[in-house]
Design a protein around this motif. Sequence first.
Motif, mmCIF file in Angstrom:
data_model
loop_
_atom_site.group_PDB
_atom_site.id
_atom_site.type_symbol
_atom_site.label_atom_id
_atom_site.label_comp_id
_atom_site.label_asym_id
_atom_site.label_seq_id
_atom_site.Cartn_x
_atom_site.Cartn_y
_atom_site.Cartn_z
ATOM 1 N N GLY A 64 1.344 1.656 7.024
ATOM 2 C CA GLY A 64 1.018 0.407 6.343
ATOM 3 C C GLY A 64 0.224 -0.526 7.244
ATOM 4 O O GLY A 64 -0.756 -1.147 6.822
ATOM 5 N N ALA A 65 0.643 -0.613 8.515
ATOM 6 C CA ALA A 65 -0.099 -1.452 9.463
ATOM 7 C C ALA A 65 -1.498 -0.897 9.719
ATOM 8 O O ALA A 65 -2.467 -1.650 9.843
ATOM 9 N N LEU A 66 -1.618 0.446 9.803
ATOM 10 C CA LEU A 66 -2.938 1.052 9.975
ATOM 11 C C LEU A 66 -3.837 0.759 8.781
ATOM 12 O O LEU A 66 -5.048 0.590 8.935
ATOM 13 N N SER A 67 -3.247 0.668 7.596
ATOM 14 C CA SER A 67 -4.060 0.354 6.419
ATOM 15 C C SER A 67 -4.585 -1.073 6.476
ATOM 16 O O SER A 67 -5.637 -1.377 5.910
ATOM 17 N N GLY A 329 0.059 -4.917 3.846
ATOM 18 C CA GLY A 329 0.277 -3.540 4.261
ATOM 19 C C GLY A 329 1.537 -3.407 5.103
ATOM 20 O O GLY A 329 2.345 -2.495 4.894
ATOM 21 N N THR A 330 1.734 -4.322 6.044
ATOM 22 C CA THR A 330 2.919 -4.268 6.896
ATOM 23 C C THR A 330 4.180 -4.591 6.108
ATOM 24 O O THR A 330 5.209 -3.921 6.256
ATOM 25 N N ALA A 331 4.119 -5.624 5.252
ATOM 26 C CA ALA A 331 5.283 -5.972 4.442
ATOM 27 C C ALA A 331 5.643 -4.839 3.488
ATOM 28 O O ALA A 331 6.824 -4.504 3.312
ATOM 29 N N SER A 332 4.632 -4.237 2.895
ATOM 30 C CA SER A 332 4.881 -3.112 2.005
ATOM 31 C C SER A 332 5.423 -1.917 2.782
ATOM 32 O O SER A 332 6.207 -1.127 2.254
ATOM 33 N N GLY A 333 5.008 -1.789 4.046
ATOM 34 C CA GLY A 333 5.551 -0.737 4.889
ATOM 35 C C GLY A 333 7.036 -0.931 5.143
ATOM 36 O O GLY A 333 7.822 0.019 5.091
ATOM 37 N N LEU A 334 7.438 -2.170 5.420
ATOM 38 C CA LEU A 334 8.860 -2.464 5.578
ATOM 39 C C LEU A 334 9.621 -2.126 4.308
ATOM 40 O O LEU A 334 10.694 -1.506 4.344
#
Length: 388
Positions: A64-67, A329-334
């Motif tokens: 998600g962070a990479l995205s 992206g990071t929040a969705s990754g979490l």
Amino acid sequence: MNPIERRALAGLASLYIFRMLGLFMVLPVLSVYGSEYHGSTPALLGLALGAYGLSQALLQIPLGALSDRLGRKPIIYFGLGVFALGSLLAATTDSVYGLIAGRILQGAGAIAAATMALVADLTQDHNRGKAMAVIGASIGLAFVLAVILGPLLAGLGGLPAIFWLTVVLALLGMLLVWKLVPDQAPLQRRVIQRGDIRKLLRSGEIWRLLGGVFFLHLLLTALFVVLPLVLIERLQLPAPQHWKFYAPVMLGAFVIMLPLMRMAERGGWVSGAMRVALLGLTAGAVALLIQLSGLSLVLLLGLFFIAFNLLETLLPAQLTRMVPAHSRGTASGLYASLQFLGAFVGGSLGGLLFAAGGSAAVACMALVVLLLWSLIWWQLRAQSVSPL
């Protein structure tokens, strides 16, 4: 919505359906047909059921962070390719350990965070609730279709038939993204700052949503450790005919969920609706615990699946409203990490408890989880639109 939003939403909703079909079709059949694999035990089959959740949980945040840095679509292509390879491995093995390895590799194609973030990127703020509702409905539809198609396909060709179809669906998903989904604006690709991550991690409201999706998928996966066997024992339905239960129950739950979701979104009582949904989940656990059969079992499980579909729709919509675009992206990754970690814990723990104490042990675990969840959520105040 404007034409670009409609096109993007059509492509991404279809992608969700294709990918979630591949994951969900295994749920209603693995504990029955998995016994045909060399070395299988109830505990190992429970692990195989939830194994994809472990690799998903580990990789959603970094991907998600990479995205956020590289763009959503390259990550989505990569994840679909890995998902197809894992499905291929699972389709060609005859060992329960090969099955577990294939499921882990399936999960390594962790694109839920990037896909959810891309939906938010490509829709205007006032349309985002609608977009997330459509995505949630597509996941619900995939779930309904999967639990109906899974027993039919497994009856024709066992678990390998499901995994071969999953390979095809993953490749079709790549084609959909390429042909239908536009790229997000360059502005959305700003690299997330450490302060943004700290802000996410300090938010109690974010963590309540993350805890909700963890518990939700823990309960779902644990339920499917025992449900196929319950249908055989209590409804006298052989495994190839389980679609006769799933078709009316899942379709009915989906149809009932849609107006409930719209009323919650439009009426501003999303938080209340999510808390009420816990009662529906409790009904499913009670049905297993007190050994119900016949129509009573069908009705209480129907309440469980109404509640599941409602929460599966409302939770991600809430999350994307609360975070800025560059952090989605990071929040969705979490969010996705906790979702799939719940699936791993539910499958693994459900398999162990079922081996030790049958369906009643799994039901007792579910009730304990629901009590803990209720205590956490009872403090959730109505905060459906406050951003970070």
